[in-house]
Scaffold this motif. Sequence first.
Motif, PDB file in Angstrom:
ATOM      1  N   UNK A 108      -2.831   0.636  -0.582  1.00 20.72           N
ATOM      2  CA  UNK A 108      -2.680   0.970   0.652  1.00 20.72           C
ATOM      3  C   UNK A 108      -1.238   1.064   0.933  1.00 20.72           C
ATOM      4  N   UNK A 109      -0.628  -0.325   0.491  1.00 23.84           N
ATOM      5  CA  UNK A 109       0.812  -0.627   0.748  1.00 23.84           C
ATOM      6  C   UNK A 109       1.257  -1.411  -0.648  1.00 23.84           C
ATOM      7  N   UNK A 110       2.493  -0.798  -1.328  1.00 23.96           N
ATOM      8  CA  UNK A 110       2.632  -1.245  -2.474  1.00 23.96           C
ATOM      9  C   UNK A 110       4.122  -2.493  -2.167  1.00 23.96           C
ATOM     10  N   UNK A 138       7.633  -9.658  -2.360  1.00 26.09           N
ATOM     11  CA  UNK A 138       6.650  -9.172  -1.257  1.00 26.09           C
ATOM     12  C   UNK A 138       7.433  -8.166  -0.294  1.00 26.09           C
ATOM     13  N   UNK A 139       8.282  -7.576  -0.579  1.00 31.47           N
ATOM     14  CA  UNK A 139       8.939  -6.522   0.061  1.00 31.47           C
ATOM     15  C   UNK A 139       8.196  -5.104   0.052  1.00 31.47           C
ATOM     16  N   UNK A 140       7.834  -4.667   1.193  1.00 30.68           N
ATOM     17  CA  UNK A 140       6.960  -3.219   0.935  1.00 30.68           C
ATOM     18  C   UNK A 140       7.890  -1.873   0.231  1.00 30.68           C
ATOM     19  N   UNK A 141       7.315  -1.587  -0.855  1.00 31.68           N
ATOM     20  CA  UNK A 141       8.083  -0.532  -1.590  1.00 31.68           C
ATOM     21  C   UNK A 141       7.513   1.020  -1.262  1.00 31.68           C
ATOM     22  N   UNK A 142       6.440   1.009  -1.128  1.00 32.11           N
ATOM     23  CA  UNK A 142       5.749   2.207  -0.845  1.00 32.11           C
ATOM     24  C   UNK A 142       4.162   2.023   0.310  1.00 32.11           C
ATOM     25  N   UNK A 143       4.305   2.915   1.191  1.00 29.40           N
ATOM     26  CA  UNK A 143       3.366   2.822   2.172  1.00 29.40           C
ATOM     27  C   UNK A 143       2.438   4.213   1.864  1.00 29.40           C
ATOM     28  N   UNK A 144       1.195   4.095   1.656  1.00 33.08           N
ATOM     29  CA  UNK A 144       0.355   5.207   1.219  1.00 33.08           C
ATOM     30  C   UNK A 144      -0.339   5.645   2.704  1.00 33.08           C
ATOM     31  N   UNK A 145       0.242   6.559   3.452  1.00 39.78           N
ATOM     32  CA  UNK A 145      -0.223   6.669   4.816  1.00 39.78           C
ATOM     33  C   UNK A 145      -1.584   7.284   4.883  1.00 39.78           C
ATOM     34  N   UNK A 146      -1.650   8.337   3.811  1.00 41.09           N
ATOM     35  CA  UNK A 146      -3.090   8.839   3.826  1.00 41.09           C
ATOM     36  C   UNK A 146      -4.330   7.660   3.638  1.00 41.09           C
ATOM     37  N   UNK A 147      -3.927   6.787   2.812  1.00 40.56           N
ATOM     38  CA  UNK A 147      -4.837   5.791   2.650  1.00 40.56           C
ATOM     39  C   UNK A 147      -5.133   4.867   3.898  1.00 40.56           C
ATOM     40  N   UNK A 148      -3.798   4.751   4.690  1.00 40.50           N
ATOM     41  CA  UNK A 148      -4.005   3.975   5.953  1.00 40.50           C
ATOM     42  C   UNK A 148      -4.911   4.728   6.819  1.00 40.50           C
ATOM     43  N   UNK A 149      -4.897   6.067   6.813  1.00 38.46           N
ATOM     44  CA  UNK A 149      -5.648   6.832   7.785  1.00 38.46           C
ATOM     45  C   UNK A 149      -7.023   6.683   7.249  1.00 38.46           C
TER      46      UNK A 149
END
Length: 703
Positions: free
Chosen positions: A661-663, A668-679
């Motif tokens: 969901x979050x890469x 440990x720094x966020x590189x990508x957020x999969x918004x659709x998966x968070x939804x």
Amino acid sequence: MESQLDQITKHCENLERAADELSSRVTALAEGQAAATDGISDAEYVTLLVHNKKLKYRAQILQKGIAEYSPPKSALSDLPNSVGSTSSSAAPAKSASRVPPLPEVPKDSMCAILQHLEAVFERAVRVAFPQHTAPVNTQIQLSKMADYQCNVAMALAKILRQNPRVVGQAVLDAAGTSPLIANMQLSGSGFINITLSTGFIREQVTRLVTHGVTPPPLNKRKVAVDFSSPNIAKEMHVGHLRSTIIGDSICRLLEFLGHDVLRINHLGDWGTQFGMLIAHLQDRFPNYLKTPPAISDLQGFYKESKKRFDEDEQFKVRAYKAVVQLQGHDPDHINGWTMICDISKREFNKVYERLDVKLSPYGESFYQSRMEAIVADLEQRGLLEQARIQEDETDRKDDRKFMYSNTVEEPQTVMPLIMVKSDGGFTYDTSDMACIRYRTQELDVDWLIYVTDAGQLQHFKSFRAAAARAGYFNSATTRMDHVMFGVVLGEDRKKFKTRSGDTVRLVELLEEGLVRAEAILKEKGRDEALSQQEFDHVKEAVAYGCIKYADLCHDRTRDYVFSFDRMLDFKGNTAAYLLYALTRICSIARTAGVSSGSLLTEARKEPMQLEHEKEWKLARTLLKLPDVILKLTEDLYLHPLCEFLYEVSTVFSEFYDNCYCVEKDKDGNITKIHTSRLLLCEATATVFKQCLAILGIKTVERM
Ligand code: ARG
């Protein structure tokens, strides 16, 4: 001759149609489908059956007649406006009148997918085989090959004596289009594989985030749910706890669906025992009218008075007098009675408050004048009888008044009700008869639910039959369910009792739940991670949630073993596990720094993506909820909802293990957020919360 034939044909069609309607009703009844919604007595059922047979027989004779009179089709077909051409053009019209329209997808609520597919295929069968008029079981189930699979062709082929593949193809051809279905394919020996439309699923899951769980549309009813219902001056026991938990959950379910629900506490607050209690009150606290006594141990008080009643003849006489005065509404006696009731009610309310259960008390006493009225009514209509066996073993005459109501259904097993005792007093039976009439005729309720232990099955059978006989209850317009449950056992598998063999006090039991939950949470170091206020909230949610869930997750008709160790386990199908799973789901977006508000905005922009197989699986699982809910209302068993919730949690874990969901990078720094998966996480949380709300379980943000 032509017009005569026309008339016969019409008549025959009418008869056929009537027979069809009856036939589908009769079969539905036989399969127990209609009875739940229509409620119909067996006598009516038998009449329908006979009538149906007659109609079918007449239709057959007429059809034979037509066949004999009709000239061969070929001879007529080339005549303009001939019988042949009229009847062939009339045929589709006739079947069209019987074929239901294509089901619609609700605009403002979630769609019950299974129910929708069933309607699509039932219609397809009607179109493809208009001659098959019996009810259709479409046999749609989840499929490994596609999303769903329809197995109707196998059974139908047997009935029609045709090849199942041919039948399957015909059904498939007749199925029409539906916004839910992307693709249908015939496979094997006639199965139809159904693939749902991606667009539809995406839109429905997104809807969960934007609108929450919106119940599928249905006919609203006024429902009286009679549950909990402990007895004044006696301890509320684990049986009442079960009734309270199950009844409350049923109320929450029906309220969620938009029914008008009356939550009724049918308290046992009337009867001969009150004479004894009041007489004892007068002796122990002669000043009770001026200074109301604070009786802390009402059960002990009850036991004392019972002992005197059994041993002291004079006291017994006084106790009987006190009952008469109480029922005659003598103010002092009513006062004493009210005091006793209030003490009990305060105790009961402690349990209801802890469990967050709302109830309106309508005790048996409420029906006193109505009991008088119905006894007079039944007596006047000749429905009350002296015992059919006049003498009992002691050779005394039995003056009790009974109401017999043997039915066609169960001529032997329906016991008579005792409507008037030999001393003229009323009974539990009398109060239930008065009460059902009050609910159906004065409150205008069209659905009656009673939640009690299975030990009362006979009572409910008898009084349902008697109420029907008296005309206080009509199964054609009112639905009645006796929601019964099994016994609570201790871990030793014996009846749940304290070591000394007493009834376990519910308040103490709930308190023990809190202590145990606290210990487990502390073991997990939760007291350090949470503020005191949060910790207390979590402790309560876990303790009471676990007690409720342990009860609700089993088939209620079975006995169940009460075990704190098992119910508070954080692994397996327990509320502790589910509450924890929910906090984890909710924390995914939070740790990514994405607020619910911004997720909502995202969801409103466009339907979410579902690419990965596990995303798809999770979405489809979530969308089963409306069908699960509709099923619950059919038989009022709640464990399928728990099973569903557990399934959601398992499917969610699969999704979470396979889909980032979050890469993050290695620092440990966020590189990508999969918004659709968070939804999708958000949609899962929504389903979780709704199911737990129906089960009466409070959720927590963190734990
Ligand atoms: N007071 C009864 C008991 O403790 C339960 C009452 C159930 N409701 C009813 N309408 N009979 O067993």
